[in-house]
Design a protein around this motif. Structure first.
Motif, PDB file in Angstrom:
ATOM      1  N   LEU A   3       6.737   1.590  -4.686  1.00 46.81           N
ATOM      2  CA  LEU A   3       7.656   2.756  -4.498  1.00 46.81           C
ATOM      3  C   LEU A   3       9.086   2.359  -5.265  1.00 46.81           C
ATOM      4  O   LEU A   3       9.481   1.287  -5.054  1.00 46.81           O
ATOM      5  CB  LEU A   3       7.852   2.965  -2.995  1.00 46.81           C
ATOM      6  N   VAL A   4       9.498   3.270  -5.861  1.00 44.04           N
ATOM      7  CA  VAL A   4      10.656   2.949  -6.557  1.00 44.04           C
ATOM      8  C   VAL A   4      11.536   4.194  -6.122  1.00 44.04           C
ATOM      9  O   VAL A   4      11.464   5.463  -6.374  1.00 44.04           O
ATOM     10  CB  VAL A   4      10.608   3.104  -8.043  1.00 44.04           C
ATOM     11  N   GLY A   5      12.907   3.963  -5.532  1.00 48.40           N
ATOM     12  CA  GLY A   5      13.848   4.776  -5.211  1.00 48.40           C
ATOM     13  C   GLY A   5      14.910   4.608  -6.133  1.00 48.40           C
ATOM     14  O   GLY A   5      15.317   3.548  -6.284  1.00 48.40           O
ATOM     15  N   ILE A   6      15.293   5.851  -6.569  1.00 48.04           N
ATOM     16  CA  ILE A   6      16.655   5.919  -7.505  1.00 48.04           C
ATOM     17  C   ILE A   6      17.637   6.779  -7.057  1.00 48.04           C
ATOM     18  O   ILE A   6      17.304   7.888  -6.761  1.00 48.04           O
ATOM     19  CB  ILE A   6      16.293   6.184  -8.712  1.00 48.04           C
ATOM     20  N   ASP A   7      18.854   6.467  -6.751  1.00 50.16           N
ATOM     21  CA  ASP A   7      19.920   7.282  -6.288  1.00 50.16           C
ATOM     22  C   ASP A   7      20.636   7.639  -7.605  1.00 50.16           C
ATOM     23  O   ASP A   7      21.505   6.650  -8.297  1.00 50.16           O
ATOM     24  CB  ASP A   7      20.613   6.721  -5.396  1.00 50.16           C
ATOM     25  N   ILE A   8      20.786   8.958  -8.056  1.00 47.97           N
ATOM     26  CA  ILE A   8      21.391   9.425  -9.364  1.00 47.97           C
ATOM     27  C   ILE A   8      22.862   9.774  -8.959  1.00 47.97           C
ATOM     28  O   ILE A   8      23.154  10.388  -8.142  1.00 47.97           O
ATOM     29  CB  ILE A   8      20.815  10.438  -9.887  1.00 47.97           C
ATOM     30  N   ILE A  17      12.869  -1.477  -5.449  1.00 53.02           N
ATOM     31  CA  ILE A  17      11.648  -1.481  -5.572  1.00 53.02           C
ATOM     32  C   ILE A  17      11.028  -2.137  -4.476  1.00 53.02           C
ATOM     33  O   ILE A  17      11.100  -2.957  -4.167  1.00 53.02           O
ATOM     34  CB  ILE A  17      11.204  -2.067  -7.008  1.00 53.02           C
ATOM     35  N   ILE A  18       9.887  -1.571  -3.887  1.00 56.41           N
ATOM     36  CA  ILE A  18       9.149  -1.880  -2.592  1.00 56.41           C
ATOM     37  C   ILE A  18       7.626  -1.726  -2.863  1.00 56.41           C
ATOM     38  O   ILE A  18       7.331  -0.792  -3.464  1.00 56.41           O
ATOM     39  CB  ILE A  18       9.500  -1.039  -1.473  1.00 56.41           C
ATOM     40  N   ASP A  19       6.965  -2.803  -2.338  1.00 53.99           N
ATOM     41  CA  ASP A  19       5.632  -2.897  -2.285  1.00 53.99           C
ATOM     42  C   ASP A  19       5.158  -1.837  -1.208  1.00 53.99           C
ATOM     43  O   ASP A  19       5.480  -2.175  -0.119  1.00 53.99           O
ATOM     44  CB  ASP A  19       5.021  -4.042  -2.234  1.00 53.99           C
ATOM     45  N   LYS A  20       4.464  -0.896  -1.253  1.00 49.88           N
ATOM     46  CA  LYS A  20       4.010   0.000  -0.168  1.00 49.88           C
ATOM     47  C   LYS A  20       3.244  -0.613   0.663  1.00 49.88           C
ATOM     48  O   LYS A  20       3.430  -0.352   2.071  1.00 49.88           O
ATOM     49  CB  LYS A  20       3.485   1.482  -0.963  1.00 49.88           C
ATOM     50  N   GLU A  21       2.109  -1.211   0.210  1.00 55.27           N
ATOM     51  CA  GLU A  21       1.414  -1.756   1.220  1.00 55.27           C
ATOM     52  C   GLU A  21       1.708  -2.686   2.129  1.00 55.27           C
ATOM     53  O   GLU A  21       1.544  -3.141   3.299  1.00 55.27           O
ATOM     54  CB  GLU A  21       0.212  -2.429   0.512  1.00 55.27           C
ATOM     55  N   ALA A  27      12.403  -5.708  -5.559  1.00 50.89           N
ATOM     56  CA  ALA A  27      13.922  -5.528  -6.305  1.00 50.89           C
ATOM     57  C   ALA A  27      14.766  -5.153  -5.435  1.00 50.89           C
ATOM     58  O   ALA A  27      14.687  -4.182  -4.708  1.00 50.89           O
ATOM     59  CB  ALA A  27      13.854  -4.815  -7.615  1.00 50.89           C
ATOM     60  N   ASN A  28      16.000  -5.901  -4.886  1.00 54.25           N
ATOM     61  CA  ASN A  28      16.875  -5.330  -3.920  1.00 54.25           C
ATOM     62  C   ASN A  28      17.855  -4.222  -4.749  1.00 54.25           C
ATOM     63  O   ASN A  28      17.719  -4.056  -5.811  1.00 54.25           O
ATOM     64  CB  ASN A  28      17.984  -6.578  -3.510  1.00 54.25           C
ATOM     65  N   SER A  48       8.102  -5.362 -15.679  1.00 53.92           N
ATOM     66  CA  SER A  48       7.603  -6.486 -15.071  1.00 53.92           C
ATOM     67  C   SER A  48       6.711  -6.623 -13.953  1.00 53.92           C
ATOM     68  O   SER A  48       6.153  -7.557 -13.919  1.00 53.92           O
ATOM     69  CB  SER A  48       8.929  -7.176 -14.637  1.00 53.92           C
ATOM     70  N   LEU A  49       6.524  -5.491 -13.436  1.00 57.58           N
ATOM     71  CA  LEU A  49       5.282  -5.139 -12.499  1.00 57.58           C
ATOM     72  C   LEU A  49       4.073  -4.613 -13.021  1.00 57.58           C
ATOM     73  O   LEU A  49       3.852  -3.516 -13.038  1.00 57.58           O
ATOM     74  CB  LEU A  49       5.967  -4.202 -11.486  1.00 57.58           C
ATOM     75  N   THR A  50       3.340  -5.275 -13.906  1.00 56.54           N
ATOM     76  CA  THR A  50       2.244  -4.976 -14.593  1.00 56.54           C
ATOM     77  C   THR A  50       0.999  -4.876 -13.648  1.00 56.54           C
ATOM     78  O   THR A  50       0.880  -4.883 -12.725  1.00 56.54           O
ATOM     79  CB  THR A  50       1.836  -5.933 -15.725  1.00 56.54           C
ATOM     80  N   ASN A  51       0.208  -3.771 -14.374  1.00 53.30           N
ATOM     81  CA  ASN A  51      -0.659  -3.072 -13.653  1.00 53.30           C
ATOM     82  C   ASN A  51      -0.593  -2.516 -12.116  1.00 53.30           C
ATOM     83  O   ASN A  51      -1.430  -2.888 -11.321  1.00 53.30           O
ATOM     84  CB  ASN A  51      -1.917  -4.370 -13.577  1.00 53.30           C
ATOM     85  N   GLN A  52       0.273  -1.757 -12.025  1.00 55.49           N
ATOM     86  CA  GLN A  52       0.806  -1.295 -10.855  1.00 55.49           C
ATOM     87  C   GLN A  52       0.736   0.336 -10.920  1.00 55.49           C
ATOM     88  O   GLN A  52       1.080   0.552 -12.085  1.00 55.49           O
ATOM     89  CB  GLN A  52       2.004  -1.876 -10.224  1.00 55.49           C
TER      90      GLN A  52
END
Length: 80
Positions: A3-8, A17-21, A27-28, A48-52
């Protein structure tokens, strides 16, 4: 799934960046500038988070005067 959250914002953006499972924070919250260099920083972090699989949520202000859709499309294409 990642999961990637972006505040624009107008000049700077923040993402995390958070691993959902597992709920692990991969990434803080990090700030990047609204520039080519800034978006390349984001792309390097994500690549850098390959195959995801990614799910991204963007928090966008109510009125945007910059060409954000073009930037988002470019970032999405580069991540494919």
């Amino acid at each position: 799934m990642i999961l990637v959250g972006i505040d624009i914002d107008k000049n700077r953006h923040t993402f995390s960046i958070i691993d959902k499972e597992t709920g692990e924070i991969l990434a803080n919250p990090s700030v990047f500038n609204n520039s080519q260099e800034g978006f390349l920083f984001l792309i390097r972090k994500l690549s850098s988070l390959t195959n995801q699989s990614f799910l991204s949520a963007w928090k966008i202000p109510g009125i945007i005067t910059l060409p954000y859709p073009d930037i988002f499309l470019t970032v999405a294409i580069l991540l494919l």
